[in-house]
Design an enzyme around this catalytic site. Structure first.
Site, PDB file in Angstrom:
ATOM      1  N   PHE A 150     -26.182  27.063 -50.526  1.00 33.09           N
ATOM      2  CA  PHE A 150     -28.050  28.042 -50.564  1.00 33.09           C
ATOM      3  C   PHE A 150     -28.484  27.648 -51.975  1.00 33.09           C
ATOM      4  O   PHE A 150     -29.438  27.464 -51.940  1.00 33.09           O
ATOM      5  CB  PHE A 150     -27.443  29.219 -50.385  1.00 33.09           C
ATOM      6  CG  PHE A 150     -27.273  29.981 -51.493  1.00 33.09           C
ATOM      7  CD1 PHE A 150     -28.147  30.694 -52.809  1.00 33.09           C
ATOM      8  CD2 PHE A 150     -26.065  29.810 -52.406  1.00 33.09           C
ATOM      9  CE1 PHE A 150     -27.554  31.109 -54.134  1.00 33.09           C
ATOM     10  CE2 PHE A 150     -25.366  30.494 -53.743  1.00 33.09           C
ATOM     11  CZ  PHE A 150     -26.124  31.254 -54.274  1.00 33.09           C
ATOM     12  N   CYS A 282     -23.865  24.713 -59.487  1.00 40.29           N
ATOM     13  CA  CYS A 282     -22.426  23.448 -59.377  1.00 40.29           C
ATOM     14  C   CYS A 282     -21.906  23.345 -60.934  1.00 40.29           C
ATOM     15  O   CYS A 282     -21.059  22.772 -61.756  1.00 40.29           O
ATOM     16  CB  CYS A 282     -22.130  22.948 -58.510  1.00 40.29           C
ATOM     17  SG  CYS A 282     -23.082  21.509 -58.241  1.00 40.29           S
TER      18      CYS A 282
HETATM   19  P1  NAD Z   1     -20.449  28.339 -48.899  1.00 40.73           P
HETATM   20  O1  NAD Z   1     -19.417  27.554 -48.689  1.00 40.73           O
HETATM   21  O2  NAD Z   1     -20.258  29.874 -48.835  1.00 40.73           O
HETATM   22  O3  NAD Z   1     -21.169  27.622 -47.828  1.00 40.73           O
HETATM   23  C1  NAD Z   1     -22.141  26.505 -47.825  1.00 40.73           C
HETATM   24  C2  NAD Z   1     -22.565  25.679 -46.603  1.00 40.73           C
HETATM   25  O4  NAD Z   1     -21.219  25.734 -45.418  1.00 40.73           O
HETATM   26  C3  NAD Z   1     -23.376  26.574 -45.753  1.00 40.73           C
HETATM   27  O5  NAD Z   1     -24.077  25.763 -44.795  1.00 40.73           O
HETATM   28  C4  NAD Z   1     -22.268  27.685 -44.434  1.00 40.73           C
HETATM   29  O6  NAD Z   1     -23.805  27.774 -43.468  1.00 40.73           O
HETATM   30  C5  NAD Z   1     -20.976  27.007 -43.975  1.00 40.73           C
HETATM   31  N1  NAD Z   1     -20.138  27.929 -44.116  1.00 40.73           N
HETATM   32  C6  NAD Z   1     -19.844  29.082 -44.785  1.00 40.73           C
HETATM   33  N2  NAD Z   1     -18.494  29.764 -44.314  1.00 40.73           N
HETATM   34  C7  NAD Z   1     -18.327  28.885 -43.673  1.00 40.73           C
HETATM   35  C8  NAD Z   1     -17.271  28.628 -42.830  1.00 40.73           C
HETATM   36  N3  NAD Z   1     -15.593  29.929 -43.040  1.00 40.73           N
HETATM   37  N4  NAD Z   1     -16.959  27.708 -41.921  1.00 40.73           N
HETATM   38  C9  NAD Z   1     -17.690  26.802 -42.405  1.00 40.73           C
HETATM   39  N5  NAD Z   1     -18.991  26.881 -42.669  1.00 40.73           N
HETATM   40  C10 NAD Z   1     -19.157  27.380 -43.194  1.00 40.73           C
HETATM   41  O7  NAD Z   1     -21.198  28.093 -49.928  1.00 40.73           O
HETATM   42  P2  NAD Z   1     -22.549  28.811 -50.634  1.00 40.73           P
HETATM   43  O8  NAD Z   1     -22.413  29.861 -51.585  1.00 40.73           O
HETATM   44  O9  NAD Z   1     -23.810  27.896 -49.831  1.00 40.73           O
HETATM   45  O10 NAD Z   1     -22.937  27.249 -52.623  1.00 40.73           O
HETATM   46  C11 NAD Z   1     -22.168  27.888 -53.416  1.00 40.73           C
HETATM   47  C12 NAD Z   1     -21.094  27.166 -53.768  1.00 40.73           C
HETATM   48  O11 NAD Z   1     -21.715  25.465 -53.120  1.00 40.73           O
HETATM   49  C13 NAD Z   1     -20.731  27.216 -55.415  1.00 40.73           C
HETATM   50  O12 NAD Z   1     -19.211  27.619 -54.572  1.00 40.73           O
HETATM   51  C14 NAD Z   1     -20.730  26.194 -56.087  1.00 40.73           C
HETATM   52  O13 NAD Z   1     -20.049  25.547 -56.860  1.00 40.73           O
HETATM   53  C15 NAD Z   1     -20.950  25.002 -54.399  1.00 40.73           C
HETATM   54  N6  NAD Z   1     -21.676  24.012 -54.447  1.00 40.73           N
HETATM   55  C16 NAD Z   1     -20.742  22.605 -55.408  1.00 40.73           C
HETATM   56  C17 NAD Z   1     -22.373  21.116 -55.624  1.00 40.73           C
HETATM   57  C18 NAD Z   1     -21.236  20.299 -56.242  1.00 40.73           C
HETATM   58  O14 NAD Z   1     -21.953  19.132 -55.865  1.00 40.73           O
HETATM   59  N7  NAD Z   1     -19.828  20.259 -56.612  1.00 40.73           N
HETATM   60  C19 NAD Z   1     -23.282  22.131 -55.630  1.00 40.73           C
HETATM   61  C20 NAD Z   1     -24.077  22.702 -54.951  1.00 40.73           C
HETATM   62  C21 NAD Z   1     -23.051  23.878 -55.101  1.00 40.73           C
END
Ligand code: NAD
Length: 499
Positions: A150, A282
């Site tokens: 998100f 992130c």
């Molecule tokens: P999230 O893991 O909740 O969701 C990411 C994606 O996975 C979404 O599209 C979501 O629909 C999907 N998803 C969620 N739960 C799932 C499940 N149980 N099974 C399969 N798919 C699922 O992450 P978020 O809250 O949207 O984003 C924030 C996180 O992303 C933070 O931890 C942040 O550090 C990380 N992030 C990392 C980077 C990087 O490059 N390392 C960049 C941006 C964000």
């Protein structure tokens, strides 16, 4: 009546048929502004079948013709940036200026990906043996997917889609269900730019849609960005299903502050990198590591003073330093960590709980929170908080500070502030973290270098954007050819060698 969003499949908006929906909030006001359909397995399968069909034509276009679509997309998104930034801010909660940065960092990767004709060139060896030439070519994988978080609803979809499309793949984007409108707009703009219908599909959904992607054998590669537990799950499941996967996870980015650093500069850098976008980045700096008690005391005093002047307010209103958290649940989670920090014995220098924005009382706001004397065994040091919470974890000396960043289970970004080139050089070489800043608080590499964390921040062996993105979204074929004019060797039963 709540606005109902769609999927974008085959170049048209498609109403969801699963009967399942998620709420899309306006976090600045704390109200639901739309609902997004959550795709069923059969809806995802239909989108993938459609994409596979469309990819045949797209993959056969020459790379320069494909690049022209990206160039036209750049013109369109530039014209539309003010309205897309407002749409993004209204669903995510970041300020409009910050939303423009979110779009711009994505645009920069599209600019890079428009150089695909050069990046897709293979290698050639003439005369590898008598009459033998060897060459390699990069070919698209077919249908590939991006599953995105998100917190950067424009940048990360563009990081994934740009190189994948330029390389000749069809792309299934499964964006975050929390702010899906900008990804849908990106789909429309690519179509307007001349991308054949069905080459880029935006399928909204949750775990069911993700699992449908992971188990579909037509999908050859999955690029994921999100939290670490989901990154690990997707990496393992994709691999078990024979797919390539690059999965980027959470972070706990340290900033080492050496005693010789300019502390006013450091405080400014920490305030921006710690609290910008409510800490929902992130690459946010979430841990300040001052070296030596004198540096720590002076830094804590400066930060305590500066957080008092931060303005938290609605995403669409000018003058806010940062906006609300994305959902009530996210806010509650961060508040839980603040309480945990107090219970664990950290010193709370600024408490953001109970922050009220007048006229927007239902918004998901949290004021800036600052902890000092956080130790490495505390949960608030070990876990990612993902909110406007900056912690100070003091180090006695440089080696201890280096070890803290190196030993942490996350290894996304890190930075060091110092005037000592020797220390900076040593730190950059030895720290076990994927992206390093020297006097730079948010060391997000530019588009033509690559982005990727280490340890629990990244799974897979190729990074995002830069040349790695083209390696990830293509397969290499190597051709060995011989034109044996006049050579008569007879049958040979030994392995051919070049001698
Ligand atoms: P999230 O893991 O909740 O969701 C990411 C994606 O996975 C979404 O599209 C979501 O629909 C999907 N998803 C969620 N739960 C799932 C499940 N149980 N099974 C399969 N798919 C699922 O992450 P978020 O809250 O949207 O984003 C924030 C996180 O992303 C933070 O931890 C942040 O550090 C990380 N992030 C990392 C980077 C990087 O490059 N390392 C960049 C941006 C964000």
């Amino acid at each position: 009546m709540t606005r109902e969003l769609t999927h974008f499949i085959g170049g048209v908006h498609v109403t969801g048929t699963s009967g399942r929906f998620a709420d899309v909030w306006d976090p600045s006001e704390g109200v639901v502004q739309a609902r997004v359909p959550l795709a069923s397995t059969s809806e995802v399968e239909a989108a993938i079948a459609n994409a596979a069909e469309a990819q045949r034509e797209w993959g056969a276009w020459n790379p320069q013709r494909r690049a022209r679509v990206l160039l036209r997309f750049l013109e369109l998104i530039e014209k539309d940036t003010p309205s897309i930034a407002r749409l993004l801010a209204s669903e995510h909660g970041k300020t409009v200026d910050d939303a423009k940065g979110d779009i711009q960092r994505g645009v920069e990767v599209i600019e890079f990906a428009a150089g695909a004709p050069h990046l897709l060139k293979g290698e050639y060896t003439t005369g590898a043996g008598t009459g033998i030439d060897v060459y390699s070519m990069r070919q698209p994988l077919g249908v590939v997917a991006g599953i995105t978080p998100f917190n950067f609803p424009a940048m990360i979809p563009l990081w994934k889609a740009g190189p994948a499309l330029a390389a000749g793949n069809a792309f299934i984007l499964k964006p975050s269900e929390r702010d899906p409108s900008v990804p849908l707009r990106i789909g429309e703009l690519f179509l307007e730019a001349g991308l054949p219908a069905g080459v880029l599909n935006v399928v909204n959904g949750d775990k069911e849609a993700v699992d449908a992607i992971l188990h579909n054998e037509r999908v050859k590669a999955v690029g994921f960005v999100g939290s670490t537990p989901i990154a690990q799950y997707i990496y393992a499941t994709a691999a078990a299903n024979g797919k390539r996967a690059q999965c980027f996870g959470g972070a706990k980015n340290h900033m080492i502050v050496m005693p010789d650093a300019d502390l006013d500069q450091v405080a400014d850098a920490l305030i921006g990198a710690g609290y910008g976008s409510a800490g929902e980045r992130c690459m946010a700096i979430s841990v300040a590591v001052p070296v030596g008690a004198e540096t720590a005391d002076a830094l804590a005093a400066r930060l305590t003073e500066r957080v008092r002047y931060l303005t938290v307010g609605p995403a669409l209103e000018e003058g806010s330093d940062y906006g609300p958290l994305v959902t009530a649940e996210a806010k509650k989670r961060v508040e839980g960590y603040i309480q945990l920090g107090v219970d664990e014995g950290a010193e709370l220098l600024a408490d953001g709980r109970g922050y009220i924005v007048e006229g927007h009382e239902n918004g998901f706001y949290l004021g800036p929170t600052l902890f000092d004397r956080v130790t490495t065994d505390m949960t608030i040091y070990r876990e990612e908080i993902f909110g406007p919470v900056l912690i100070i974890a003091r180090a006695d000396d440089y080696e201890q500070a280096l070890a803290m960043a190196t030993d942490h289970e996350f290894g996304n970004g890190v930075s060091i502030f110092t005037r000592d080139g020797d220390a900076a050089r040593d730190f950059s070489a030895r720290v076990e973290v994927g992206m390093v800043g020297v006097n730079v608080p948010i060391p997000v590499p530019i588009a033509y270098h690559t982005f990727g964390g280490w340890k629990k921040s990244g799974f897979g062996d190729l990074n995002q954007h830069g040349p790695d993105a083209f390696r990830f979204y293509t397969k290499t074929k190597t051709v060995t050819s011989r034109w044996p004019s006049g050579i008569k060797e007879g049958a040979s039963f030994v392995i051919p060698t070049m001698h």
